[in-house]
Design an enzyme around this catalytic site. Structure first.
Site, mmCIF file in Angstrom:
data_model
loop_
_atom_site.group_PDB
_atom_site.id
_atom_site.type_symbol
_atom_site.label_atom_id
_atom_site.label_comp_id
_atom_site.label_asym_id
_atom_site.label_seq_id
_atom_site.Cartn_x
_atom_site.Cartn_y
_atom_site.Cartn_z
ATOM 1 N N CYS A 223 -2.277 9.029 1.945
ATOM 2 C CA CYS A 223 -1.859 8.477 0.638
ATOM 3 C C CYS A 223 -2.895 8.747 -0.435
ATOM 4 O O CYS A 223 -2.546 8.869 -1.606
ATOM 5 C CB CYS A 223 -1.560 6.987 0.762
ATOM 6 S SG CYS A 223 -2.919 6.042 1.438
ATOM 7 N N GLU B 123 0.883 -1.169 0.000
ATOM 8 C CA GLU B 123 0.000 0.000 0.000
ATOM 9 C C GLU B 123 0.922 1.219 0.000
ATOM 10 O O GLU B 123 1.416 1.621 1.042
ATOM 11 C CB GLU B 123 -0.903 -0.060 1.240
ATOM 12 C CG GLU B 123 -2.213 0.667 1.056
ATOM 13 C CD GLU B 123 -2.084 2.175 1.113
ATOM 14 O OE1 GLU B 123 -1.913 2.792 0.032
ATOM 15 O OE2 GLU B 123 -2.120 2.731 2.205
HETATM 16 P P1 NAD Z 1 9.802 6.895 4.675
HETATM 17 O O1 NAD Z 1 9.653 6.146 3.397
HETATM 18 O O2 NAD Z 1 11.167 7.101 5.225
HETATM 19 O O3 NAD Z 1 8.980 6.160 5.827
HETATM 20 C C1 NAD Z 1 7.640 5.758 5.687
HETATM 21 C C2 NAD Z 1 7.386 4.630 6.699
HETATM 22 O O4 NAD Z 1 8.054 3.470 6.287
HETATM 23 C C3 NAD Z 1 7.928 4.962 8.101
HETATM 24 O O5 NAD Z 1 6.933 4.721 9.054
HETATM 25 C C4 NAD Z 1 9.113 4.035 8.327
HETATM 26 O O6 NAD Z 1 9.167 3.508 9.620
HETATM 27 C C5 NAD Z 1 8.868 2.934 7.329
HETATM 28 N N1 NAD Z 1 10.115 2.476 6.733
HETATM 29 C C6 NAD Z 1 11.089 3.247 6.177
HETATM 30 N N2 NAD Z 1 12.093 2.485 5.722
HETATM 31 C C7 NAD Z 1 11.756 1.198 6.009
HETATM 32 C C8 NAD Z 1 12.388 -0.063 5.804
HETATM 33 N N3 NAD Z 1 13.558 -0.175 5.150
HETATM 34 N N4 NAD Z 1 11.765 -1.168 6.274
HETATM 35 C C9 NAD Z 1 10.568 -1.096 6.892
HETATM 36 N N5 NAD Z 1 9.916 0.065 7.107
HETATM 37 C C10 NAD Z 1 10.507 1.196 6.674
HETATM 38 O O7 NAD Z 1 9.114 8.279 4.448
HETATM 39 P P2 NAD Z 1 8.635 9.446 5.406
HETATM 40 O O8 NAD Z 1 9.545 10.615 5.251
HETATM 41 O O9 NAD Z 1 8.338 8.965 6.789
HETATM 42 O O10 NAD Z 1 7.276 9.766 4.691
HETATM 43 C C11 NAD Z 1 7.328 10.376 3.453
HETATM 44 C C12 NAD Z 1 6.867 9.540 2.317
HETATM 45 O O11 NAD Z 1 6.337 8.274 2.719
HETATM 46 C C13 NAD Z 1 5.727 10.254 1.637
HETATM 47 O O12 NAD Z 1 6.206 11.052 0.584
HETATM 48 C C14 NAD Z 1 4.830 9.166 1.183
HETATM 49 O O13 NAD Z 1 5.120 8.813 -0.148
HETATM 50 C C15 NAD Z 1 5.184 7.977 1.988
HETATM 51 N N6 NAD Z 1 4.151 7.526 2.895
HETATM 52 C C16 NAD Z 1 3.099 6.852 2.374
HETATM 53 C C17 NAD Z 1 2.110 6.413 3.211
HETATM 54 C C18 NAD Z 1 0.917 5.673 2.698
HETATM 55 O O14 NAD Z 1 -0.084 5.637 3.384
HETATM 56 N N7 NAD Z 1 0.978 5.051 1.545
HETATM 57 C C19 NAD Z 1 2.187 6.655 4.565
HETATM 58 C C20 NAD Z 1 3.280 7.364 5.073
HETATM 59 C C21 NAD Z 1 4.266 7.768 4.227
#
Ligand code: NAD
Length: 478
Positions: free
Chosen positions: A284, A250
């Site tokens: 999202c 997702e």
């Molecule tokens: P990010 O990609 O660093 O983190 C998003 C989430 O993923 C965090 O909660 C983090 O704990 C988890 N995560 C990160 N790297 C991981 C890994 N290697 N293994 C497992 N989990 C991991 O981004 P961010 O700065 O926190 O959020 C920004 C971007 O994330 C946004 O631009 C958006 O695209 C995306 N996002 C999408 C959703 C969604 O509902 N689809 C939700 C939150 C963030």
């Protein structure tokens, strides 16, 4: 009210990490430290894997009707505790308390729905080609599962995975976001207090990349479900390939919000504000590219601006706030960089465009117009309170623009023309399309994207099926 006690949950025991490592959880409205969240060591993760295997063997043998009673009891406990959980959710994530309440109510309804639907995980009998032979396609839980979830909906993101797995008869290890740990812990406490057997649900925290790499390398878990960015989703899928785990992804979106000249403009403008600025745009399925037909462009923009001006940004715990802080300083910087990039490239700033104050991560609700298509914000998910409005002239151009990006999560259209509705339903590339509405998520409907927004559904019978496998059993009279 005091914040949640932050602990790991491994094999039914609440405890600290075995190596004593932890990190600070900050309140995004005040920058104050709320507590330390413990990190799981590799030894702790190994224990969680063993516990999830044992838990699976216990849980899968409990009849679905009895599993449902435990999930229903947990739902009632969450309802009884909703005020304190909502306040903690707002403290750690920044959204307003009414938004937290709404999110928690939705999460509770998801738990109830999966508990009930687990009773209806029907297989089927397939008529055989010979007399005396029975062919049964059985539905069975896939096994222990892994889940990694983002911070933007700490209750719903976690619940979709926990309730889906438990409803199907799977066990699960979940790593919620370290930025918003209390909410998932509160959900897990309700389930444990309701009588969930040891090891069926395990909650761990740590450095996301290290925890996911370690858990995904193990053959114990049979499935991984992730909510977060496209980049991380692709990375996790690569890791999952080594042990051929099933995936549900997702991921992010960049939803078009199309307003046609035959639309109810008052409704469209109201929905634009609700859709764009709820959760401070950290959603999202948030509308991002506002594509408005020439004849109604000025009227829509004026109404959109007027409605946006009513938003009161402030600490989510304050009664009069209608939009809270962004989750982190990292997000604040990322959102502002996209806005400044657009302005630098010639976009007009209709309102907002700056941080509010110098304490907490508050950003003004922002509307940009006439944004060049090659700007970052027209191509990258802003995940913040920023709308980019542009004009279109003929209906023929709309599909080209709406389908321009590799994302395919949600899309919205405002029109009273059935021919346009049909065209969009047939040809728009998105996992979800709402017409004259913002409704894309309910416990009983499939929620999910296509293309770079991921695949697999959460919610609906598809969401339960994602935690099940099909097995053929043939019986022949001896
Ligand atoms: P990010 O990609 O660093 O983190 C998003 C989430 O993923 C965090 O909660 C983090 O704990 C988890 N995560 C990160 N790297 C991981 C890994 N290697 N293994 C497992 N989990 C991991 O981004 P961010 O700065 O926190 O959020 C920004 C971007 O994330 C946004 O631009 C958006 O695209 C995306 N996002 C999408 C959703 C969604 O509902 N689809 C939700 C939150 C963030």
């Amino acid at each position: 009210m005091s914040y949640e006690t932050l602990q790991l949950l491994i094999d039914g025991k609440w405890r600290a990490g075995s190596e004593g490592v932890s990190e600070a959880v900050l309140n995004p409205a005040t920058d104050e430290e709320l507590a330390q969240v413990p990190h799981a060591s590799e030894a702790d993760l190994d224990e969680a894997l063993v516990a999830s295997l044992r838990g699976f063997e216990v849980w899968r043998k409990i009849p679905p009707a009895d599993r449902q009673k435990i999930l229903e009891k947990a739902a009632s406990l969450l309802e009884a505790r909703i005020d304190i959980i909502a306040e903690n959710l707002s403290k750690e994530m920044g959204k307003t308390v009414p938004e937290s309440h709404q999110e928690l109510s939705f999460a509770i309804s998801i738990l109830r729905w999966y508990g009930e639907e687990g009773k209806r995980a029907y297989g089927r009998e397939i008529p055989a080609r010979a007399i005396g032979v029975r062919q049964i396609a059985m539905k069975q839980p896939v096994g222990p599962c892994l889940a990694f979830v983002a911070w933007n909906f700490p209750a719903v993101n976690a619940m979709r995975k926990i309730a889906g797995a438990l409803g199907a008869g799977c066990s699960i290890i979940i790593k919620p976001s370290e930025e918003t740990p209390a909410t998932a812990i509160s959900i897990a406490r309700a389930l444990i207090d309701a009588g969930l057997p040891d090891g069926v649900l395990n909650v761990v925290f740590g450095k996301p990349a290290e925890v996911s790499e370690y858990l995904l390398a193990s053959p114990v878990a049979k499935k991984v479900s992730f909510t977060g960015s496209v980049e991380v989703g692709k990375h996790l899928q690569r890791l999952a390939a080594n042990t051929l785990k099933r995936c549900t992804m997702e991921l992010g979106g960049h939803a078009p919000f199309m307003v046609f000249d035959d639309a109810n403009i008052e409704l469209a403008a109201k929905m634009a504000v609700v859709g764009k600025f709820r959760n401070a745009g950290q959603v999202c399925v948030s509308p991002t590219r506002f594509l408005v037909q020439d004849a109604v462009f000025d009227e829509f923009n004026q109404r959109f601006l007027d409605e946006t001006a009513k938003i009161k940004v402030g600490n989510g715990l304050n009664n009069d706030s209608t939009m809270g802080a962004l989750v982190s300083a990292r997000r604040l910087e990322a959102v502002d960089a996209l806005v400044q990039d657009a302005i630098g490239a010639g976009a007009k700033l209709a309102t907002g465009g700056a941080r509010i104050g110098n304490r907490g991560n508050f950003y003004q609700p922002t509307i940009l117009t006439d944004v060049p298509k090659d700007c970052r914000i027209m191509n990258e998910e802003p995940f913040g309170p920023v709308a980019a409005v542009s004009r279109f002239v003929s209906t023929d151009e709309i599909l080209t623009e709406a389908n321009r990006l590799p994302f395919g999560l949600a899309a919205y259209a405002f029109t009273s023309n059935p021919a346009i509705t049909d065209m969009l339903a047939d040809d728009l590339q998105s996992g979800m399309l709402a017409i004259n509405s913002l409704q894309v998520a309910a416990p009983e409907t499939p929620f999910g994207g296509i293309q770079d927004s991921g695949y697999g559904s959460e919610g609906g019978i598809e969401g339960l099926d994602a935690f099940m496998q099909t097995r053929l059993v043939t019986y022949s009279r001896a």
